[in-house]
Design a protein around this motif. Structure first.
Motif, PDB file in Angstrom:
ATOM      1  N   LYS B  67       5.154   6.244  12.517  1.00  0.00           N
ATOM      2  CA  LYS B  67       4.260   5.438  12.095  1.00  0.00           C
ATOM      3  C   LYS B  67       4.832   4.385  10.936  1.00  0.00           C
ATOM      4  N   THR B  68       5.642   4.853  10.149  1.00  0.00           N
ATOM      5  CA  THR B  68       6.227   4.036   8.945  1.00  0.00           C
ATOM      6  C   THR B  68       7.259   3.040   9.768  1.00  0.00           C
ATOM      7  N   SER B  69       8.186   3.658  10.674  1.00  0.00           N
ATOM      8  CA  SER B  69       8.774   2.917  11.354  1.00  0.00           C
ATOM      9  C   SER B  69       8.226   1.692  12.408  1.00  0.00           C
ATOM     10  N   PHE B 115       3.521   0.008   0.217  1.00  0.00           N
ATOM     11  CA  PHE B 115       4.342   1.213   0.502  1.00  0.00           C
ATOM     12  C   PHE B 115       3.364   2.429  -0.036  1.00  0.00           C
ATOM     13  N   GLN B 116       4.173   3.422   0.460  1.00  0.00           N
ATOM     14  CA  GLN B 116       3.350   4.962   0.427  1.00  0.00           C
ATOM     15  C   GLN B 116       3.485   5.156  -1.238  1.00  0.00           C
ATOM     16  N   LYS B 117       4.750   5.119  -1.771  1.00  0.00           N
ATOM     17  CA  LYS B 117       4.667   5.263  -3.040  1.00  0.00           C
ATOM     18  C   LYS B 117       4.792   4.061  -3.847  1.00  0.00           C
ATOM     19  N   MET B 195      -0.245  -1.387   5.574  1.00  0.00           N
ATOM     20  CA  MET B 195      -0.337  -0.204   4.465  1.00  0.00           C
ATOM     21  C   MET B 195       0.270   1.003   4.935  1.00  0.00           C
ATOM     22  N   ASP B 196       1.080   1.368   4.395  1.00  0.00           N
ATOM     23  CA  ASP B 196       1.734   2.771   4.766  1.00  0.00           C
ATOM     24  C   ASP B 196       1.275   3.809   3.888  1.00  0.00           C
ATOM     25  N   GLU B 197       0.083   4.667   4.155  1.00  0.00           N
ATOM     26  CA  GLU B 197      -0.291   5.769   3.431  1.00  0.00           C
ATOM     27  C   GLU B 197      -0.564   5.272   1.983  1.00  0.00           C
ATOM     28  N   PRO B 198      -1.320   4.232   1.718  1.00  0.00           N
ATOM     29  CA  PRO B 198      -1.309   3.823   0.433  1.00  0.00           C
ATOM     30  C   PRO B 198      -2.109   4.919  -0.525  1.00  0.00           C
TER      31      PRO B 198
HETATM   32 MG   LIG Z   1       5.478   7.668   7.003  1.00  0.00          MG
END
Ligand SMILES: [Mg+2]
Ligand SMILES: Nc1ncnc2c1ncn2[C@@H]1O[C@H](COP(=O)(O)OP(=O)(O)O)[C@@H](O)[C@H]1O
Lengths: 287, 279
Positions: B67-69, B115-117, B195-198
């Protein structure tokens, strides 16, 4: 069963405690002893006149004025050459070369080998290349350039580490905002890499200012006040070496000069770390 | 190619209840047989998907299914990763995203990323927003101040930070940092947000605040959000795309509207996943 385990754990902890604190105490004690010895023998000879007057009678009497000037000039030449080349190479290695590329691997390996080469080898190289081939003779310029070659590996590698320590997330989030690589490098990565650079600088300057072997063949040991960078000039460490080895009755002034050298090192060290803290704070506030 | 809207054009402020509908026009982005390899290892393969304009599309699936990729292909952040190979086609209107001559700086201004973080820059709160704006050519002080205020208001951070704009952004709480990052993306007036797992690095309360914020952005931005939280996907998404690992590479198993995926999934794998039995 549980009781004996607990006991063993406690013993282990006690042992670790003694080891850790013992080592710390030993290191500190060694340093204090060294410094104490220098202060004890040298402090009574250090005065304003000592710092400014020229040496007399092969250094047995008089001061170290010209020697301080030569040392500063050699160090100046060294930094003026090593800093730009060092930072440039570190940026190239850390930001524009992949870890696995041939260029990166070969350069890194060479630098690591160079960093471990004894300084006398650098001295011979400097003598052959700067003094003879380039015709600079025994001069402050030759000495400074030789020192630059010597500190570059340390400077490059620790600056590169500084760059690598900057989290990738800065680079990614900057790129995602459409910021160019150069902007990211100058405004985000470089400031964050400054601590690594300063560590390299302190290590490099420390090594350079205390260097004897590399300078004896390149900047020479003429103890007159230098008139230009092409004059020979005697560095502080060579002066100390000469006084304690070749000049009978030079011990007192050797101690005094050594004290000056150590104090100089301490001052440079603490100034740089003070600057780091201050610089980082300013960076956050204003940039 | 449609020119990028001038950055100075402020967003129309829609009142909450009359957000523009998200399903009126053609898709904002079309992705055709997209694959990504890290060296020889595929991360995901053969993904074909259309992202509806102004809608919230949720990307769900187990960890490691790419998913992130997938997100990083869409704004060409993959350019920064050595040994990463992308094939297929991505089009935004007439723009070929993956074409070598595409201006990635302009592309990334049109597509913001969270990003996630939370990852604010180690600068002050104000400088975090000002720095990208200045780099994109806005120098006027009053204009900068106004755009910063608008962006901070949009993410509901203005009242919390207006008295300490010049203190370090890293002193904010995690949730505030994430909203600052969203503001930092919004201040450049993008058309789409990735949005990556925000919310996944945030506590439940901050996570709720960020989720509400995302819902408020619906209609004005095309949003593609990766989430691990099926309940969240169900609450906020219009469309859902479901990824799964198949023979060591991520695949798009099924995509559809949120009701279709959750109530009448066509694929048994989807049915099992949304039913909470797998993944
Ligand atoms: Mg990911
Ligand atoms: N930079 C990278 N280099 C090599 N492999 C990577 C890299 N990033 C991710 N991967 C691999 O690609 C696969 C998909 O990862 P990712 O896209 O992070 O999945 P997700 O976000 O769905 O958890 C994983 O197997 C992961 O190990």
């Amino acid at each position: 069963m549980a009781e004996s385990m607990k006991k063993r754990l406690n013993m282990c902890e006690g042992l670790a405690f003694v080891l850790v604190w013992g080592t710390a105490a030993l290191v500190t004690a060694t340093f204090c002893w060294l410094l104490g010895d220098l202060v004890w023998h040298g402090l009574s000879h250090v005065s304003w006149t000592f710092l400014t007057a020229p040496p007399e009678n092969a250094g047995r009497r008089g001061g170290i004025g010209p020697i301080l000037v030569s040392t500063a000039l050699i160090l100046g030449v060294c930094l003026a050459v090593a800093l730009p080349i060092g930072i440039g190479t570190a940026v190239l290695l850390a930001e524009f070369t992949s870890d696995h590329s041939l260029f990166g691997r070969v350069t890194r390996r060479s630098l690591d080998v160079l960093a471990g080469v004894p300084s006398i080898v650098f001295g011979l190289f400097g003598n052959a290349f700067f003094c003879k081939t380039l015709g600079l003779g025994f001069s402050i310029l030759s000495g400074g350039l030789t020192l630059a070659c010597m500190v570059l590996p340390i400077l490059i590698r620790s600056t590169e580490e500084g760059f690598r320590a900057v989290p990738t997330s800065y680079r990614l989030s900057a790129a995602a905002l459409g910021l160019s690589r150069t902007t990211t490098l100058i405004h985000l990565v470089l400031p964050a890499a400054v601590p690594g650079l300063l560590v390299g600088l302190v290590l490099g300057v420390g090594r350079a200012i205390a260097e004897t072997a590399a300078l004896i063949f390149t900047s020479g040991y003429v103890d007159r006040m230098p008139e230009s960078l092409l004059d020979s000039g005697r560095a502080l460490s060579i002066h100390i070496f000469d006084l304690s080895m070749n000049v009978s009755g030079g011990d007192a002034n050797a101690y005094a000069s050594a004290l000056v050298l150590v104090v100089l090192l301490l001052v440079i060290n603490s100034t740089v770390s003070r600057l780091t803290a201050y610089g980082l704070q300013r960076k956050i506030m204003t940039v | 190619m449609r020119p990028v809207a001038p950055i100075t054009e402020l967003h129309p402020q829609y009142p909450l209840e009359e957000q523009p509908a998200c399903r009126e026009s053609q898709p904002f982005m079309e992705i055709d047989r997209l694959s990504l390899h890290y060296g020889e290892k595929p991360a995901f393969q053969d993904v074909t998907l259309a992202i509806a304009k102004g809608c919230i599309t949720a990307l769900v699936g187990p960890s490691g299914c790419g998913k992130t990729s997938f997100l990083t292909c869409l704004n060409r952040l993959t350019d920064l990763i050595t040994g990463c190979r992308v094939s297929g086609q991505i089009t935004i209107e007439a723009l070929e995203v993956l074409a070598p001559h595409t201006d990635v700086i302009r592309l990334r201004r049109r597509i913001g990323m969270i990003f996630q973080k939370p990852n604010p820059f180690p600068l002050t709160i104000r400088r975090n927003l000002e720095f990208p704006l200045r780099e994109h050519g806005i120098r006027d002080r009053t204009q900068l101040a106004q755009m910063i205020e608008t962006a901070l208001r949009e993410v509901g951070l203005w009242d919390e930070v207006k008295d300490r704009l010049d203190s370090p952004a890293l002193a904010l709480s995690g949730g505030q940092q994430q909203r600052l990052c969203i503001a930092r993306a919004l201040v450049l007036s993008p058309e789409m947000l990735l949005m990556d797992e925000p919310c996944s690095a945030l506590d439940p309360l901050s996570s709720g605040v960020v989720e509400d914020l995302i819902v408020r952005l619906r209609g004005r931005y095309t949003i593609l959000i990766v989430t691990h939280n099926l309940a969240q996907a169900r609450r906020i998404a219009d469309d859902v795309a479901f990824f799964w690992i198949h023979h060591g590479a991520g695949r798009l198993i099924e995509a559809g509207t949120v009701t279709q995926i959750f109530e009448e999934p066509r694929d048994p794998l989807t049915a099992a996943y949304v039913g909470g039995m797998r993944g």
